[in-house]
Design a protein around this motif. Structure first.
Motif, short mmCIF file in Angstrom:
data_model
loop_
_atom_site.label_atom_id
_atom_site.label_comp_id
_atom_site.label_asym_id
_atom_site.label_seq_id
_atom_site.Cartn_x
_atom_site.Cartn_y
_atom_site.Cartn_z
N MET A 1 0.83 -1.21 0.00
CA MET A 1 0.00 0.00 0.00
C MET A 1 0.86 1.26 0.00
SD MET A 1 -2.26 1.44 3.15
CE MET A 1 -3.44 0.12 2.97
N VAL A 26 -4.18 1.56 6.93
CA VAL A 26 -4.06 0.12 7.19
C VAL A 26 -5.26 -0.36 8.01
CG1 VAL A 26 -2.75 -1.59 8.50
CG2 VAL A 26 -1.56 -0.01 6.98
N ILE A 30 -7.97 -3.26 7.15
CA ILE A 30 -8.24 -4.37 8.08
C ILE A 30 -9.73 -4.48 8.35
CG2 ILE A 30 -7.96 -5.14 10.47
CD1 ILE A 30 -5.11 -4.09 10.38
N GLU A 126 -7.09 -12.91 8.26
CA GLU A 126 -5.77 -12.54 8.80
C GLU A 126 -4.65 -12.97 7.86
OE1 GLU A 126 -7.16 -12.96 13.44
OE2 GLU A 126 -5.61 -14.30 12.67
N ASP A 127 -4.75 -14.19 7.39
CA ASP A 127 -3.72 -14.70 6.46
C ASP A 127 -3.65 -13.83 5.21
OD1 ASP A 127 -3.09 -16.69 8.17
OD2 ASP A 127 -4.21 -18.26 7.13
N LEU A 129 -4.56 -10.67 4.91
CA LEU A 129 -4.04 -9.34 5.22
C LEU A 129 -2.52 -9.36 5.43
CD1 LEU A 129 -6.81 -8.19 7.72
CD2 LEU A 129 -6.12 -6.93 5.66
N LEU A 130 -2.03 -10.45 5.97
CA LEU A 130 -0.62 -10.48 6.39
C LEU A 130 0.24 -11.37 5.52
CD1 LEU A 130 -1.26 -10.68 10.25
CD2 LEU A 130 -0.65 -8.66 8.92
N LYS A 132 2.11 -10.89 3.10
CA LYS A 132 3.41 -10.39 2.67
C LYS A 132 4.41 -10.30 3.82
CE LYS A 132 1.83 -7.59 -1.24
NZ LYS A 132 0.60 -6.93 -0.67
N PHE A 133 4.00 -10.64 5.02
CA PHE A 133 4.87 -10.50 6.18
C PHE A 133 5.55 -11.82 6.56
CE2 PHE A 133 2.16 -6.84 6.61
CZ PHE A 133 2.94 -5.88 7.23
N THR A 135 7.48 -13.90 9.74
CA THR A 135 7.33 -13.91 11.20
C THR A 135 8.22 -12.84 11.82
OG1 THR A 135 6.88 -16.28 11.14
CG2 THR A 135 7.52 -15.34 13.26
N GLU A 137 9.19 -10.06 10.52
CA GLU A 137 8.63 -8.72 10.29
C GLU A 137 7.43 -8.44 11.20
OE1 GLU A 137 9.79 -8.06 5.57
OE2 GLU A 137 7.98 -9.13 6.12
N LEU A 138 6.65 -9.48 11.44
CA LEU A 138 5.50 -9.29 12.34
C LEU A 138 5.98 -8.99 13.75
CD1 LEU A 138 2.87 -11.95 11.20
CD2 LEU A 138 2.87 -9.49 10.83
N ASN A 139 7.02 -9.66 14.17
CA ASN A 139 7.58 -9.38 15.49
C ASN A 139 8.09 -7.95 15.57
OD1 ASN A 139 7.22 -11.77 17.02
ND2 ASN A 139 8.78 -12.78 15.79
N GLN A 140 8.74 -7.55 14.49
CA GLN A 140 9.27 -6.19 14.41
C GLN A 140 8.12 -5.17 14.51
OE1 GLN A 140 11.52 -6.04 10.81
NE2 GLN A 140 12.48 -4.07 11.31
N LEU A 141 7.05 -5.45 13.75
CA LEU A 141 5.88 -4.56 13.75
C LEU A 141 5.29 -4.44 15.15
CD1 LEU A 141 3.74 -2.88 12.23
CD2 LEU A 141 2.50 -5.00 11.78
N LEU B 15 0.49 -14.83 16.82
CA LEU B 15 1.18 -13.63 16.30
C LEU B 15 0.37 -12.81 15.30
CD1 LEU B 15 3.72 -11.92 16.29
CD2 LEU B 15 4.70 -13.46 14.59
N LYS B 16 -0.24 -13.50 14.34
CA LYS B 16 -1.00 -12.76 13.32
C LYS B 16 -2.19 -12.04 13.94
CE LYS B 16 0.24 -15.40 9.24
NZ LYS B 16 -0.22 -16.20 8.09
N SER B 19 -1.11 -9.10 15.90
CA SER B 19 -0.72 -7.96 15.08
C SER B 19 -1.93 -7.14 14.68
CB SER B 19 0.01 -8.44 13.83
OG SER B 19 1.08 -9.30 14.16
N ILE B 20 -2.99 -7.85 14.27
CA ILE B 20 -4.21 -7.16 13.86
C ILE B 20 -4.82 -6.40 15.03
CG2 ILE B 20 -6.54 -7.50 12.96
CD1 ILE B 20 -4.56 -8.19 10.86
N LEU B 144 7.18 -1.17 6.99
CA LEU B 144 6.39 -2.36 7.31
C LEU B 144 4.93 -2.19 6.89
CD1 LEU B 144 7.90 -3.24 10.81
CD2 LEU B 144 7.95 -4.70 8.78
N LEU B 145 4.40 -1.00 7.12
CA LEU B 145 3.00 -0.76 6.78
C LEU B 145 2.78 -0.80 5.27
CD1 LEU B 145 2.10 2.10 9.31
CD2 LEU B 145 1.56 -0.33 9.49
N ASP B 146 3.84 -0.52 4.52
CA ASP B 146 3.73 -0.60 3.06
C ASP B 146 3.35 -2.01 2.59
OD1 ASP B 146 4.19 1.98 2.26
OD2 ASP B 146 6.37 1.77 2.27
N LYS B 147 3.64 -2.99 3.41
CA LYS B 147 3.36 -4.37 3.03
C LYS B 147 1.87 -4.70 3.04
CE LYS B 147 7.83 -6.24 4.35
NZ LYS B 147 8.19 -6.78 3.01
N PHE B 148 1.09 -3.81 3.56
CA PHE B 148 -0.37 -4.07 3.58
C PHE B 148 -0.96 -3.77 2.21
CE2 PHE B 148 0.06 -4.16 8.15
CZ PHE B 148 -0.91 -5.08 8.52
#
Lengths: 148, 148
Positions: A1, A26, A30, A126-127, A129-130, A132-133, A135, A137-141, B15-16, B19-20, B144-148
DNA sequence: CATATACATTTGTATATACAATTGTTGTAC
DNA sequence: GTACAACAATTGTATATACAAATGTATATG
């Protein structure tokens, strides 16, 4: 995006402002995806969250304050939210014996059953939406979001 | 902000899903802070965004479709949003000469003036929300948000 | 040029949400 | 035990938003 593309601007947006806008965009996405995923079950995201909380109670009834505390998006009027779930037969409500100011809200078997279906729909959403991430990167987020 | 603490759960959230939920919680906080910052001016976040878009037009009038395209949160009913801004004297509206299906919406001087004040309030709100972030971290977040 | 179609906005209606006021219940101080 | 404050939920009301239908305008087709 891409932020600039999404809101159709050629301007350079200051970093802080851009971050806030980015998060809103975002969240909009969601919400759209999840609302769509729940549409077949005719429950709103808020109602779904209430059901999920009630299941988490493992039989122990919840009162309105408890629900409100645990909801992701706090609502000013949980009474009417519960009303709708009662109409659908997904939850039950009766006044608490030990403290008649309180009400006891429980999930019904019908509610539990439909919630199982919704779990799948939500997992798919959820799958999607996410996807492109990683694990990592998700932790980082999540770590970055903790700073709020 | 701690997710588990905020929604009062002891469970381990996948985790997923976490995140949401995390993003929703952050967005809720953002909304609360910004809505509060705008309260003295008696405009909603949506109305503020319309004013900001109109200023960005630099005198060139906008029509409803343009506004809707550029809004952060798309609305199904921009007409009534503009109605409210007209009532407050912040924008003007007249039907387009060249294509009478369209309307031309412009920001008034009064609107521009109040927008300058709001800019400050918004900047404060942004600074408050993001005070724990370094520039580096904000860049990382945006990436990271760009990945959405 | 009459008709149909697409376009841009507006209006109608149902639902959702926020905020304030009210009702009923419990606990406490006198 | 009566009066008062605190608590928990409900109800009332105004505003916000989503979605569908209607209005008015422009363009294309035969």
């Amino acid at each position: 995006m891409n932020v600039e593309e999404t809101i159709k601007t050629e301007k350079i947006i200051p970093l802080k402002q851009r971050s806030i806008i980015h998060l809103s965009l975002v969240e909009n996405k969601i919400n759209e995806v999840i609302t769509n995923a729940l549409k077949p079950y005719e429950v709103s995201l808020q109602q779904f969250n209430v059901l999920r909380i009630l299941r988490g109670q493992k039989g122990k009834p919840a009162n309105l304050s408890t629900l409100n505390e645990r909801m992701v998006t706090k609502m000013s009027n949980t009474t009417r939210l519960v009303d709708k779930l009662i109409t659908k037969g997904f939850v039950g409500r009766e006044t608490c014996e030990s403290n008649r100011r309180k009400v006891e809200i429980t999930i019904t078997n019908k509610g539990k059953a439909i919630l199982l279906d919704m779990d799948n729909a939500m997992k798919n959403a959820e799958d999607m939406l996410l996807d492109k991430f990683t694990t990592e990167e998700l932790n980082q987020l999540n770590k970055l979001l903790d700073k709020f």
